[in-house]
Design a protein around this motif. Structure first.
Motif, short mmCIF file in Angstrom:
data_model
loop_
_atom_site.label_atom_id
_atom_site.label_comp_id
_atom_site.label_asym_id
_atom_site.label_seq_id
_atom_site.Cartn_x
_atom_site.Cartn_y
_atom_site.Cartn_z
N ALA A 19 0.78 -1.31 -0.07
CA ALA A 19 -0.08 -0.07 0.12
C ALA A 19 0.80 1.25 -0.02
O ALA A 19 0.61 2.28 -0.68
CB ALA A 19 -0.99 -0.02 1.34
N VAL A 20 1.80 1.40 0.76
CA VAL A 20 2.82 2.51 0.76
C VAL A 20 3.62 2.43 -0.44
O VAL A 20 3.62 3.64 -0.81
CB VAL A 20 3.85 2.23 2.02
N SER A 21 4.18 1.56 -1.13
CA SER A 21 4.65 1.49 -2.26
C SER A 21 3.75 1.99 -3.53
O SER A 21 3.99 2.37 -4.58
CB SER A 21 5.10 0.21 -3.01
N LYS A 22 2.37 1.79 -3.29
CA LYS A 22 1.27 2.16 -4.54
C LYS A 22 0.69 3.90 -4.13
O LYS A 22 -0.42 4.01 -4.36
CB LYS A 22 0.56 1.07 -4.59
N HIS A 23 1.35 4.40 -3.07
CA HIS A 23 0.85 5.80 -2.74
C HIS A 23 -0.52 5.68 -2.16
O HIS A 23 -1.08 6.86 -2.43
CB HIS A 23 1.16 6.57 -3.89
#
Length: 295
Positions: free
Chosen positions: A130-134
């Motif tokens: 989720a963090v990597s996909k903003h």
């Protein structure tokens, strides 16, 4: 954490669109939209159909940052694209709308008058993705059916335990202990819930930010004081099965509470509508929910 997005959610005028029905509720969401089960076969086709519906909503001119602060997605939508961009990037970069992710895996069987969340296997990996996909924040739901003090304590405690893990990964958790609007002792449940929320908020470490997603209360402005807690970014309300008109009427009486509606948002939308019909129906819904949210 994106501070521009945090500021928008904390102080912005508008509401949060819940586009996160998933799993067992997906066929129901599609049927409400006018797509019967004979039009798709298997999960992949079903999720492609639901992404088409969500894309149509998100790309509508009515779906704009003037009225909408954020949108809650589910994992399958997070992993898909709109116009060549990941859904979360499209929402923020093209629309100025903050993306959230539903992370729970549904509800456990009722016990002590509540339904806790099922275990979430692979949660730490999901949060990293989720963090990597903003993605900005997450949402997780449990349900309170009866005014059982121990059941409500367990439901809220489970929410806050996971919220700490989510916050540690750099995301802002939406804590959603829904009180069933059909509960015989809804008001008593709300009293117990608020007491438990106060207890858990006071035990949070400094700097941890959370949001609360709560059923529209029986007593107007019942949760207002919680909004002043330094840990609370925003309190949002779920529609909980009320019609859009009922939900808006109740919401308008709650000062500082904004909507996070799903069924009440998509009410009246249909696959068979022309774009003009679809956009005007959605625009009317969004305007009504927005006006109820800014009281």
């Amino acid at each position: 954490m994106n501070t521009e997005q945090l500021d928008r959610i904390h102080t912005g005028q508008g509401f949060i669109a819940a586009l996160d029905q998933s799993g067992g509720s997906t066929p129901k969401a599609l049927l409400q939209y006018g797509i019967k089960e004979d039009r798709y076969s298997g999960d992949e086709e079903m999720y492609a159909m639901v992404h088409g519906m969500r894309t149509r909503i998100i790309q509508s001119p009515a779906f704009n940052s003037e009225h909408i602060l954020g949108a809650i997605l589910f994992e399958n939508t997070m992993d898909r694209f709109i116009d060549g961009q990941l859904t979360a990037d499209y929402l923020w970069e093209q629309k100025g709308i903050v993306p959230f992710l539903k992370i729970d895996q549904g509800l456990a069987e009722p016990e002590l008058g509540v339904q806790l969340m099922k275990p979430i296997p692979g949660l730490s990996d999901l949060l990293k993705r989720a963090v990597s996909k903003h993605i900005f924040g997450t949402k997780m739901r449990s349900v309170i059916h009866e005014a059982n003090p121990e059941g409500i304590r367990q439901a809220v405690q489970q929410q806050f335990e996971l919220a700490r893990q989510i916050a540690a990964s750099g995301l802002v958790p939406i804590i959603e202990p829904e009180v069933d609007i059909l509960s015989k002792d809804k008001e008593a449940s709300e009293q117990l819930l608020k007491r438990e929320l106060v207890t858990q908020l006071s035990a949070l470490e400094e700097g941890v930010k959370v949001m609360l997603k709560l059923s529209l209360p029986s007593e107007d402005d019942f949760y207002r004081e919680l909004a002043a807690d330094p840990h609370v970014v925003r309190i949002v309300a779920l529609s909980g099965g009320y019609t859009q008109a009922e939900a808006n009427e109740k919401l308008a009486r709650q000062h500082g509470l904004i909507a996070s509606f799903s069924r009440a948002l998509s009410q009246g939308l249909s696959d068979q509508q022309t774009d003009e019909e679809f956009n005007s129906t959605l625009a009317a819904s969004i305007q009504a929910i927005y006006e109820a949210s800014i009281t």
